[in-house]
Design an enzyme around this catalytic site. Structure first.
Site, PDB file in Angstrom:
ATOM      1  N   SER A  57      -6.029  26.966  -6.058  1.00  0.00           N
ATOM      2  CA  SER A  57      -4.626  27.319  -6.333  1.00  0.00           C
ATOM      3  C   SER A  57      -4.205  26.833  -7.715  1.00  0.00           C
ATOM      4  CB  SER A  57      -3.700  26.767  -5.242  1.00  0.00           C
ATOM      5  OG  SER A  57      -3.511  25.371  -5.368  1.00  0.00           O
TER       6      SER A  57
ATOM      7  N   HIS B  55       7.258  26.827 -12.476  1.00  0.00           N
ATOM      8  CA  HIS B  55       7.229  26.629 -11.027  1.00  0.00           C
ATOM      9  C   HIS B  55       6.601  25.258 -10.766  1.00  0.00           C
ATOM     10  CE1 HIS B  55       6.432  26.885  -6.849  1.00  0.00           C
ATOM     11  NE2 HIS B  55       5.131  27.046  -6.990  1.00  0.00           N
TER      12      HIS B  55
ATOM     13  N   ASP C  46      -3.023   5.567  -2.051  1.00  0.00           N
ATOM     14  CA  ASP C  46      -2.241   4.709  -2.938  1.00  0.00           C
ATOM     15  C   ASP C  46      -0.952   5.475  -3.273  1.00  0.00           C
ATOM     16  OD1 ASP C  46      -1.169   3.322  -5.059  1.00  0.00           O
ATOM     17  OD2 ASP C  46      -3.031   3.240  -6.228  1.00  0.00           O
TER      18      ASP C  46
ATOM     19  N   GLU D  73       9.480  33.118   1.328  1.00  0.00           N
ATOM     20  CA  GLU D  73       8.182  33.303   1.979  1.00  0.00           C
ATOM     21  C   GLU D  73       8.183  32.563   3.316  1.00  0.00           C
ATOM     22  OE1 GLU D  73       4.787  30.987   0.463  1.00  0.00           O
ATOM     23  OE2 GLU D  73       6.004  30.667  -1.330  1.00  0.00           O
TER      24      GLU D  73
ATOM     25  N   LYS E 144       0.535  20.148 -16.289  1.00  0.00           N
ATOM     26  CA  LYS E 144      -0.774  20.809 -16.454  1.00  0.00           C
ATOM     27  C   LYS E 144      -0.603  22.191 -17.093  1.00  0.00           C
ATOM     28  CE  LYS E 144      -2.988  18.966 -12.192  1.00  0.00           C
ATOM     29  NZ  LYS E 144      -4.140  18.216 -12.653  1.00  0.00           N
TER      30      LYS E 144
ATOM     31  N   SER F 292       1.574  32.285  -5.426  1.00  0.00           N
ATOM     32  CA  SER F 292       0.169  32.406  -5.024  1.00  0.00           C
ATOM     33  C   SER F 292      -0.129  33.808  -4.540  1.00  0.00           C
ATOM     34  CB  SER F 292      -0.128  31.416  -3.896  1.00  0.00           C
ATOM     35  OG  SER F 292      -0.248  30.132  -4.416  1.00  0.00           O
TER      36      SER F 292
ATOM     37  N   CYS G   9       5.829  32.194  -4.061  1.00  0.00           N
ATOM     38  CA  CYS G   9       6.930  31.521  -4.775  1.00  0.00           C
ATOM     39  C   CYS G   9       7.550  32.366  -5.882  1.00  0.00           C
ATOM     40  CB  CYS G   9       6.426  30.219  -5.403  1.00  0.00           C
ATOM     41  SG  CYS G   9       5.707  29.087  -4.231  1.00  0.00           S
TER      42      CYS G   9
ATOM     43  N   ASN H 188       8.256  20.756  -2.930  1.00  0.00           N
ATOM     44  CA  ASN H 188       8.069  22.183  -3.209  1.00  0.00           C
ATOM     45  C   ASN H 188       9.097  22.996  -2.419  1.00  0.00           C
ATOM     46  OD1 ASN H 188       7.162  24.639  -4.049  1.00  0.00           O
ATOM     47  ND2 ASN H 188       5.045  24.371  -3.376  1.00  0.00           N
TER      48      ASN H 188
HETATM   49  P1  HMG Z   1      -5.773  15.930  -3.706  1.00  0.00           P
HETATM   50  O1  HMG Z   1      -7.178  16.387  -3.579  1.00  0.00           O
HETATM   51  O2  HMG Z   1      -5.289  14.992  -2.674  1.00  0.00           O
HETATM   52  O3  HMG Z   1      -5.452  15.227  -5.049  1.00  0.00           O
HETATM   53  O4  HMG Z   1      -4.886  17.265  -3.715  1.00  0.00           O
HETATM   54  P2  HMG Z   1      -6.391  14.830  -6.290  1.00  0.00           P
HETATM   55  O5  HMG Z   1      -7.506  13.990  -5.848  1.00  0.00           O
HETATM   56  O6  HMG Z   1      -6.669  16.067  -7.090  1.00  0.00           O
HETATM   57  O7  HMG Z   1      -5.348  13.918  -7.079  1.00  0.00           O
HETATM   58  C1  HMG Z   1      -4.133  14.433  -7.528  1.00  0.00           C
HETATM   59  C2  HMG Z   1      -3.806  13.708  -8.843  1.00  0.00           C
HETATM   60  O8  HMG Z   1      -3.548  12.326  -8.553  1.00  0.00           O
HETATM   61  C3  HMG Z   1      -4.951  13.719  -9.845  1.00  0.00           C
HETATM   62  O9  HMG Z   1      -4.351  13.850 -11.118  1.00  0.00           O
HETATM   63  C4  HMG Z   1      -5.567  12.328  -9.705  1.00  0.00           C
HETATM   64  O10 HMG Z   1      -6.245  11.877 -10.860  1.00  0.00           O
HETATM   65  C5  HMG Z   1      -4.324  11.506  -9.437  1.00  0.00           C
HETATM   66  P3  HMG Z   1      -4.902  14.983 -12.159  1.00  0.00           P
HETATM   67  O11 HMG Z   1      -6.282  14.592 -12.478  1.00  0.00           O
HETATM   68  O12 HMG Z   1      -4.839  16.296 -11.416  1.00  0.00           O
HETATM   69  O13 HMG Z   1      -3.958  14.924 -13.309  1.00  0.00           O
HETATM   70  N1  HMG Z   1      -4.559  10.232  -8.736  1.00  0.00           N
HETATM   71  C6  HMG Z   1      -3.892   9.089  -9.033  1.00  0.00           C
HETATM   72  N2  HMG Z   1      -2.953   8.814  -9.966  1.00  0.00           N
HETATM   73  C7  HMG Z   1      -2.450   7.550 -10.010  1.00  0.00           C
HETATM   74  N3  HMG Z   1      -2.885   6.552  -9.160  1.00  0.00           N
HETATM   75  C8  HMG Z   1      -3.824   6.794  -8.224  1.00  0.00           C
HETATM   76  C9  HMG Z   1      -4.373   8.117  -8.134  1.00  0.00           C
HETATM   77  N4  HMG Z   1      -5.314   8.693  -7.335  1.00  0.00           N
HETATM   78  C10 HMG Z   1      -5.401   9.983  -7.723  1.00  0.00           C
HETATM   79  N5  HMG Z   1      -4.214   5.825  -7.403  1.00  0.00           N
HETATM   80  C11 HMG Z   1      -3.446  19.054  -4.309  1.00  0.00           C
HETATM   81  C12 HMG Z   1      -3.859  17.623  -4.628  1.00  0.00           C
HETATM   82  C13 HMG Z   1      -2.293  19.454  -5.231  1.00  0.00           C
HETATM   83  C14 HMG Z   1      -4.614  20.007  -4.522  1.00  0.00           C
HETATM   84  C15 HMG Z   1      -2.955  19.115  -2.825  1.00  0.00           C
HETATM   85  O14 HMG Z   1      -1.828  18.294  -2.651  1.00  0.00           O
HETATM   86  C16 HMG Z   1      -2.649  20.518  -2.348  1.00  0.00           C
HETATM   87  O15 HMG Z   1      -3.521  21.266  -1.917  1.00  0.00           O
HETATM   88  N6  HMG Z   1      -1.330  20.952  -2.404  1.00  0.00           N
HETATM   89  C17 HMG Z   1      -0.925  22.314  -2.006  1.00  0.00           C
HETATM   90  C18 HMG Z   1      -1.346  23.351  -3.040  1.00  0.00           C
HETATM   91  C19 HMG Z   1      -0.546  23.307  -4.317  1.00  0.00           C
HETATM   92  O16 HMG Z   1       0.529  22.730  -4.393  1.00  0.00           O
HETATM   93  N7  HMG Z   1      -1.072  23.986  -5.360  1.00  0.00           N
HETATM   94  C20 HMG Z   1      -0.402  24.066  -6.628  1.00  0.00           C
HETATM   95  C21 HMG Z   1      -0.731  25.335  -7.407  1.00  0.00           C
HETATM   96  S1  HMG Z   1      -0.461  26.823  -6.406  1.00  0.00           S
HETATM   97  C22 HMG Z   1       1.259  27.015  -6.382  1.00  0.00           C
HETATM   98  O17 HMG Z   1       1.960  26.400  -7.119  1.00  0.00           O
HETATM   99  C23 HMG Z   1       1.801  27.964  -5.381  1.00  0.00           C
HETATM  100  C24 HMG Z   1       2.474  27.325  -4.184  1.00  0.00           C
HETATM  101  O18 HMG Z   1       3.722  26.779  -4.581  1.00  0.00           O
HETATM  102  C25 HMG Z   1       2.664  28.353  -3.073  1.00  0.00           C
HETATM  103  C26 HMG Z   1       3.319  29.678  -3.383  1.00  0.00           C
HETATM  104  O19 HMG Z   1       3.209  30.272  -4.437  1.00  0.00           O
HETATM  105  O20 HMG Z   1       3.910  30.192  -2.450  1.00  0.00           O
HETATM  106  C27 HMG Z   1       1.664  26.198  -3.599  1.00  0.00           C
END
Ligand code: HMG
Length: 390
Positions: free
Chosen positions: A203, A235, A31, A81, A244, A310, A113, A278
């Protein structure tokens, strides 16, 4: 009294293309509201075949040098990175593209990052030693995950460049800062891979723990209490992550803010990242730039930077915004830069992603696509070719 030190100018560049996340949602069977509201992302930048971290970084830095000149620049730090070489700093290519003189030290920094914030602190130390120095920091990254994964909608691309000087125009750093390091396998990219490996849920927890650890350290070193900080720039791997993080710090501080109030507080920092995706090292400084370019009057306000990389390293620091900061901005130009990106459909996006995986990485030419001032021409006998576009 020693002068204030901090960020004097801040500019960004991003990929020439953008993809609306509804287009990804259609292929991934999601969605679109999950991305728009659940992640807080509307679209993401996509780089042209002839763009990379060097061309993005040079395009960001060129804006700063065009306005302020290169006098006093004796250090260029390149945070990334998305390394393009195991030995040579991406910054050395930028140094040539920008026409900087030979008496400059150039170095690349890496810690996911986070490293642009380390660069800013190292820069501040150099300026404290010699207040006539102007240190150029560039943070530039292209976020790539495997296609058809949950992480795909959290890609993006962008660079910021900023100068650290005495008596800065945009942000005067306060002395207290908090740091935190813990060895966590939440996200990493092995040398053989062009895409990152990520455990998404881990993460998010690692990010929250590290930012809280850095904030506690900041407090223990005389930092301002939570309620004495006016704005928080986190970030933003996706903008909901900043919400969050802010809720996490607010809860720990016992501030009692309800979720809607927390989201509203973070909103002015999200305008650029929501559209760019990102940009790893650049992301927290794009949050700061969105806040500075926005409608809020920040004169005299205390702004926090919560930087996370990370692996994991975090830093929490604050600064105050000088009275006349608006004269040092380029908000209309920044908006134009985002609006000028060309929207692409899924087939074009997939072709661009495929082009990034070279069959013969030692020799290839890139198509002429970017309208940016510098382009990456490809690789000849393992040497990367960079040239001005015109
Ligand atoms: P996912 O499993 O697809 O998503 O992965 P989800 O099921 O957790 O849903 C995401 C949100 O959408 C949730 O909200 C759902 O409720 C909502 P929350 O509960 O978290 O507030 N949702 C909806 N909302 C409205 N309408 C709907 C609907 N359905 C669901 N229909 C994940 C999400 C971020 C884990 C994934 O995209 C991922 O793995 N991304 C890469 C990792 C990442 O970005 N991590 C962030 C922290 S680490 C970091 O910041 C370091 C980084 O930048 C790297 C570095 O440092 O170099 C990544």
């Amino acid at each position: 009294m020693s002068p204030a030190i901090g960020i004097d100018d801040l500019a960004f560049a991003t990929g020439s293309f953008r993809i609306d996340l509804a287009v990804l949602a259609a292929r991934l069977g999601a969605d679109p509201a999950k991305y728009y509201r659940g992640l807080g992302q509307s679209e993401m930048s996509v780089v042209a075949e002839d763009e990379d971290v060097v061309t993005l970084g040079a395009a960001a830095a060129q804006q700063i040098l065009a306005r302020g000149g290169a006098d006093g620049v004796r250090t260029l730090m390149f945070a990334t990175e998305t390394g393009i070489d195991q030995s040579k700093s991406a910054g050395v290519y930028v140094h040539r593209l920008l026409g900087l003189g030979p008496n400059v030290r150039v170095v690349e920094l890496k810690q996911a990052c986070y490293s642009a914030t380390a660069a800013m602190q190292f820069a501040a130390a150099l300026v404290a030693r010699d207040p006539s120095e102007k240190v150029l920091v560039i943070a530039s990254d292209i976020a790539r995950y495997e296609l058809d994964t949950a992480a795909e909608p959290t890609q993006g691309a962008g660079a910021v460049a900023f100068t650290v000087t005495a008596n800065p125009a945009l942000l005067e750093l306060e002395p207290a800062n908090g740091v935190y390091t813990e060895d966590v396998m939440d996200f990493w990219r092995p040398n053989h891979s062009t895409t990152a490996i990520v455990d998404g849920k881990t993460s998010i927890t690692a990010y929250l723990d590290a930012v809280a650890g850095a904030f506690d350290d900041y407090l223990s070193r005389g930092g301002a209490p939570f309620d004495a900080i006016d704005w928080f720039c986190y970030h933003q791997p996706f903008t909901k992550m900043a919400v969050k993080a802010h809720r996490h710090l607010a809860d720990r501080a016992g501030s009692g803010a309800d979720p809607a109030a927390v989201a509203a507080r973070i909103e002015p920092t999200t305008g650029y990242n929501r559209r760019i995706g990102n940009s790893y090292t650049a992301s927290v400084y794009l949050a700061l730039l969105a806040l500075l370019d926005g409608a809020e009057d920040l004169a005299g306000k205390r702004v926090a930077i919560a930087s996370y990389g990370s692996g994991a390293v975090a830093e929490f620091l604050t600064g105050t915004v000088p009275a006349n900061y608006r004269t040092a901005l380029r908000a209309a130009e920044n908006e134009r830069r985002l609006a000028d990106r060309v929207p692409v459909d899924d087939a074009t996006y997939l072709a661009l992603q495929d082009a990034a995986r070279r069959r013969d990485p030692s020799n290839y030419e890139t198509a002429r696509q970017t309208p940016a001032p510098f382009r990456f021409g490809g690789v000849r006998d393992d040497q990367r070719i960079y040239e001005p576009t015109v």
